[in-house]
Design an enzyme around this catalytic site. Structure first.
Site: not given
Length: 384
Positions: A15, A104, A213, A285
């Site tokens: 963010a 990430r 994944y 978040d």
């Protein structure tokens, strides 16, 4: 909005870095403060749906980002016990925007590279925020760093400091709340005997589910096991709790070097986003942390940054910008929360309700399944 002084952004995660880059696109300078001394590998894999990638595509080289992750065409839902496919949900957008699975840390590094190239972003690592107060028509942010304590004076502080937001605690908003769910996260680095998943796969079962994944350009597999927090014992007992599940999933669990337990927390939907007479706003978040059942946590934070930057650029005043931002974002966040709650119920249905779920999904065409999520994935960021 006043542009003489840089905006302060708290947090150098998804963010915060996206926020700084979106501001820079509109010639708004920012100072990003991050308490960690280095941007190190934290967390695990994440999924970036087309709505998020449309924002990122204008911040840096999308081909480079795609090379760090893996493009997925579908999400395959499987029975937990046998691994048999229940449904295959298309996730690529009609306009060609892909759906990406990525680590990430790889996304954060890509964003940090773009930040380093921008003269309008001042990234300060190893800098913690110790207090926030209104001051002189703006906001004063007290900071602590290795070089000593100090303060930053800005027209606005954007709190992008995560679900455990220290700024939220300073404002008296309380802690993030336990959701009753726990995620075990692990990576499979040796794929010599266990090929990576073909796209994104999810195994559904009573009270728990698993997601796998490829990440790191397909060189590794990210595996997440989600179960009730009350079942937590230790990672060594995970294999037993999934021992009646699909054998292939069992092999993947065995291949993970070590799992990390992440208690899943959320932010109450009623949390206020705007504070200190519209001199401070929460995003990502910190504002609306939610469970990962729709894989939209990072995407919502990225969307937040694009929309907030647009309002700050166009609105006649700072209060008008923040009011307009909240009015635009609240309905979408609420709708995503509702989808998350729906997935949580449907993924964990017990027998025999799970048989009805499987039968309904099996009868649906891929196009009809894709239409269920068109409102989510077909979102476009504001121009600017």
């Amino acid at each position: 909005m006043e542009r003489a002084r840089p905006v302060v952004v708290a947090g150098a995660g998804m963010a915060g870095l996206t926020m700084a880059l979106e501001l820079a696109r509109r010639d708004i300078a920012s100072i990003v403060v991050e308490r960690a001394p280095r941007l190190e590998e934290v967390g695990a894999g994440l999924q970036l749906s087309p709505n998020a990638l449309r924002v990122l595509a204008r911040l840096g080289r999308l081909d480079d980002l795609k090379a760090r992750g893996t493009v997925a065409e579908t999400v395959t839902l499987r029975r937990g016990d046998t691994g048999r496919p229940i449904a295959s949900v298309p996730v690529a957008a009609d306009d060609g925007t892909p759906y990406l699975s990525i680590h990430r840390a790889d996304l954060q590094a890509w964003l940090a590279d773009a930040v380093a190239a921008s003269p309008l972003v001042d990234l300060r690592l190893g800098t913690g925020i110790t207090g926030v107060t209104q001051h002189g028509g703006g906001i004063r942010t007290d900071i602590s760093a290795a070089g000593g304590d100090g303060s930053l004076h800005a027209p606005l502080l954007i709190a992008a400091d995560g679900v455990n937001s220290p700024i939220s605690r300073m404002l008296g908003l309380g802690e993030a709340v336990a959701t009753g769910a726990l995620a075990w996260r692990g990576r499979i680095a040796d794929l010599s005997a266990l090929p990576p998943p073909a796209g994104i796969e999810a195994w559904l079962g009573p009270r728990r589910h698993a997601v796998a994944y490829p990440i790191a350009g397909g060189r590794e597999t990210n595996l997440v096991l989600i179960e009730p927090a009350t079942d937590m014992t230790d990672a060594a007992d995970l294999a037993r709790r999934f021992d009646r599940w699909d054998r292939r999933l069992g092999a993947m669990i065995a291949a993970v070097g070590s799992f990390t337990a992440w208690p899943l927390k959320g932010v109450p939907p009623q949390r206020s986003w705007r504070h200190l007479d519209d001199r401070l706003i929460l995003i990502g978040d910190a504002a609306h942390g939610m469970l990962p059942y729709a894989a939209q946590g990072a995407a919502m934070a990225i969307e937040d940054a694009a929309v907030l930057a647009d309002h700050l650029d166009r609105a006649p005043s700072l209060p008008a910008a923040l009011r307009g931002y909240e009015a635009e974002r609240r309905p979408r966040i609420d709708r995503v929360r509702a989808r998350v709650a729906f997935h949580r119920r449907v993924y964990h249905l017990p027998f025999p309700l799970s048989l009805a779920r499987n039968a309904v999904l099996a009868r649906r065409s891929p196009d009809s399944l894709a239409r269920d999520l068109a409102w989510l994935y077909d979102w476009y960021p504001p121009r600017g």
